[in-house]
Scaffold this motif. Structure first.
Motif, PDB file in Angstrom:
ATOM      1  N   GLY A 176      12.586   8.003   3.954  1.00 31.17           N
ATOM      2  CA  GLY A 176      12.247   8.193   2.549  1.00 31.17           C
ATOM      3  C   GLY A 176      10.995   9.024   2.343  1.00 31.17           C
ATOM      4  N   GLN A 177      10.000   8.875   3.230  1.00 35.71           N
ATOM      5  CA  GLN A 177       8.760   9.645   3.114  1.00 35.71           C
ATOM      6  C   GLN A 177       8.865  11.028   3.742  1.00 35.71           C
ATOM      7  N   GLY A 178       9.989  11.328   4.361  1.00 33.10           N
ATOM      8  CA  GLY A 178      10.171  12.641   4.961  1.00 33.10           C
ATOM      9  C   GLY A 178       9.491  12.812   6.300  1.00 33.10           C
ATOM     10  N   ILE A 179       9.104  11.709   6.930  1.00 34.51           N
ATOM     11  CA  ILE A 179       8.481  11.810   8.250  1.00 34.51           C
ATOM     12  C   ILE A 179       9.503  12.284   9.275  1.00 34.51           C
ATOM     13  N   ALA A 180      10.751  11.826   9.131  1.00 33.97           N
ATOM     14  CA  ALA A 180      11.839  12.255  10.004  1.00 33.97           C
ATOM     15  C   ALA A 180      13.111  12.326   9.176  1.00 33.97           C
ATOM     16  N   GLU A 181      14.014  13.207   9.571  1.00 34.80           N
ATOM     17  CA  GLU A 181      15.276  13.333   8.843  1.00 34.80           C
ATOM     18  C   GLU A 181      16.158  12.119   9.047  1.00 34.80           C
ATOM     19  N   ARG A 222       0.826  -1.209   0.000  1.00 31.09           N
ATOM     20  CA  ARG A 222       0.000   0.000   0.000  1.00 31.09           C
ATOM     21  C   ARG A 222       0.863   1.261   0.000  1.00 31.09           C
ATOM     22  N   ALA A 223       2.067   1.159   0.550  1.00 32.22           N
ATOM     23  CA  ALA A 223       2.980   2.305   0.578  1.00 32.22           C
ATOM     24  C   ALA A 223       3.896   2.324  -0.641  1.00 32.22           C
ATOM     25  N   GLY A 224       3.677   1.408  -1.586  1.00 35.64           N
ATOM     26  CA  GLY A 224       4.500   1.372  -2.793  1.00 35.64           C
ATOM     27  C   GLY A 224       5.862   0.765  -2.584  1.00 35.64           C
ATOM     28  N   VAL A 225       6.017  -0.081  -1.559  1.00 30.94           N
ATOM     29  CA  VAL A 225       7.302  -0.708  -1.254  1.00 30.94           C
ATOM     30  C   VAL A 225       7.248  -2.175  -1.667  1.00 30.94           C
ATOM     31  N   ALA A 226       8.281  -2.642  -2.325  1.00 28.21           N
ATOM     32  CA  ALA A 226       8.317  -4.016  -2.832  1.00 28.21           C
ATOM     33  C   ALA A 226       8.734  -4.984  -1.730  1.00 28.21           C
ATOM     34  N   LEU A 227       7.923  -5.073  -0.694  1.00 27.36           N
ATOM     35  CA  LEU A 227       8.166  -5.984   0.416  1.00 27.36           C
ATOM     36  C   LEU A 227       6.863  -6.686   0.762  1.00 27.36           C
ATOM     37  N   CYS A 287      11.944  -3.629  11.249  1.00 30.43           N
ATOM     38  CA  CYS A 287      12.281  -2.328  11.836  1.00 30.43           C
ATOM     39  C   CYS A 287      13.282  -1.548  10.988  1.00 30.43           C
ATOM     40  N   PRO A 288      14.350  -2.172  10.475  1.00 26.26           N
ATOM     41  CA  PRO A 288      15.236  -1.407   9.591  1.00 26.26           C
ATOM     42  C   PRO A 288      14.546  -0.883   8.346  1.00 26.26           C
ATOM     43  N   GLU A 289      13.655  -1.715   7.746  1.00 29.00           N
ATOM     44  CA  GLU A 289      12.947  -1.261   6.547  1.00 29.00           C
ATOM     45  C   GLU A 289      11.981  -0.127   6.881  1.00 29.00           C
ATOM     46  N   LEU A 290      11.338  -0.199   8.043  1.00 22.85           N
ATOM     47  CA  LEU A 290      10.454   0.886   8.455  1.00 22.85           C
ATOM     48  C   LEU A 290      11.237   2.180   8.668  1.00 22.85           C
ATOM     49  N   ALA A 291      12.389   2.070   9.337  1.00 28.15           N
ATOM     50  CA  ALA A 291      13.209   3.264   9.546  1.00 28.15           C
ATOM     51  C   ALA A 291      13.629   3.878   8.218  1.00 28.15           C
ATOM     52  N   ARG A 292      13.977   3.038   7.265  1.00 29.04           N
ATOM     53  CA  ARG A 292      14.366   3.532   5.942  1.00 29.04           C
ATOM     54  C   ARG A 292      13.200   4.219   5.242  1.00 29.04           C
TER      55      ARG A 292
END
Length: 387
Positions: free
Chosen positions: A126-131, A107-112, A117-122
């Motif tokens: 990527g979405q600009g939620i946090a630097e 749904r977020a356009g991610v091929a997973l 947790c590492p993928e979520l942090a990435r």
């Protein structure tokens, strides 16, 4: 210059008892021990300098705790609230990360297929939620809400149009009811099914028994010794199991199992014996109902809904068999498998108690409500996607 007088310290007997236990406690934190000794020595009119040397701290630190106790008592020996490091992330950012974790990656356009947790942090970066954000920070936030997107479990969606009616009849039988009436003392409920493709795996090297600091070891390589089917009939309320083995499943093995049970007492002379079965080919449809009733007129076959074998209590018994008889699978041939099953049935029947079935009619109604809500949600998503 006039000499500075130390703060007078007065300690009551009750306070002295608390401070003494704190100063001599084996599990008391060091800082609390030091503060307790400061007060106890000050109550004996030791000077600040002498107390500082005895305890091993600076004079200024000693004055601080002596003064706090003189002003506030035991409460003065506690740490004051600290502001701590200012938060790096706002509550909105935390909520956005949790919302992202509750979405499928597609749904977020991610091929997973699922988040880690590492993928979520990435993805957060990527979405600009946090630097920048670490995987451990994401993990701490998710753990607080018991969100585990890296785990999954499969389930079957009920597709039987008569799911509610069929499931309700089975649940009523488990509660000793049929068509609104209580079952009598001469009426029984049998749950029956087949466990297919039970293999005899002969390990190439003997299994090693467990020992000190060593678990049981089973060789990975094995030779196949064939497979058989295990048919079982479980008396729901008396916790009795009747089983038989056959080369494969089918109408003939199932009717042989029914013959085995129905020729024994109390079932042979029972008023009614209800057989709860799934929709397998051995006992599917009205033809199977008529076949069983023709052979044994006091039987009533009741089918679970399609894709709802979890309503059949004999599946619980099969899970017990899998854990206690077949895992790990190490048999020389099928004869050993069959003998192990016969021996286990005797052992099980000697101590068995009825299963504590907790899924009731109220739970069924709640399930149907959730299914309806899920269907409405899916329909809404499809309409929005099409628009």
């Amino acid at each position: 210059m006039p000499q500075v007088q130390a703060c007078p310290v007065i300690v009551t007997d009750a306070t002295r008892w608390v401070l003494t236990r704190r100063a001599r406690g084996q599990k008391t934190q060091h800082r609390d021990k030091v503060r307790a000794w400061i007060v106890l020595l000050a109550a004996q009119r030791w000077s600040n300098a002498a107390i500082a040397i005895e305890v091993g701290i600076g004079v200024d630190t000693m004055r601080t705790w002596r003064g706090r106790f003189a002003a506030q008592g035991l409460a003065g020996l506690l740490d004051r609230a600290r502001s701590g490091r200012p938060p790096r992330f706002s509550p909105v950012q935390v909520a956005q990360v949790k919302a992202l974790a509750c979405q499928l990656p597609v749904r977020a356009g991610v091929a997973l297929s699922r988040w880690s947790c590492p993928e979520l942090a990435r993805e957060v970066v990527g979405q600009g939620i946090a630097e920048a954000i670490s995987a451990s920070t994401v993990w701490r936030w998710l753990v607080r809400e018991a969100i585990k997107p890296w785990q999954y479990r499969s389930w079957l969606f009920p597709r039987d149009p008569d799911f509610a009616e069929k499931a309700g009849r089975v649940l009523d039988l488990y509660e000793r009811r049929w068509e609104g009436q209580r079952l009598g003392p001469r009426e029984y409920v049998i749950s029956s099914d087949e466990k297919t493709s039970i293999q005899a795996r002969c390990r190439c090297h003997p299994s090693l028994a467990p020992g000190q600091a060593r678990m049981m070891r089973v060789n990975h390589e094995y030779e196949r010794g064939g497979a058989l089917a295990y048919l079982a009939a479980y008396d729901v309320h008396q916790a009795r199991v009747f089983g038989s083995c056959a080369p494969s499943t089918g109408i003939v093995p199932f009717m042989a199992l029914a013959e085995q049970v129905m020729t024994l007492e109390p079932y042979a002379s029972a008023k009614r014996v209800f057989w709860v079965v799934d929709n397998g080919s051995s006992h599917r449809g009205q033809t199977a109902i008529n076949r069983l009733a023709a052979r044994f007129p006091n039987t009533v076959m009741v089918h679970t809904p399609v894709h709802a074998s979890w309503l059949n209590q004999v599946e619980i018994f099969f899970s017990v068999v899998q854990r206690k008889v077949f895992s790990p699978n190490d048999f020389t041939d099928l004869a050993e498998v069959e003998q192990r099953l016969v021996d286990f049935e005797k052992r099980y029947n000697a101590t068995a108690k009825p299963f504590q079935w907790k899924f009731t009619g109220d739970d069924l109604r709640d399930l149907l409500i959730r299914i309806a809500q899920h269907e409405q949600q899916e329909t809404g998503i499809q309409l929005r996607t099409a628009a």
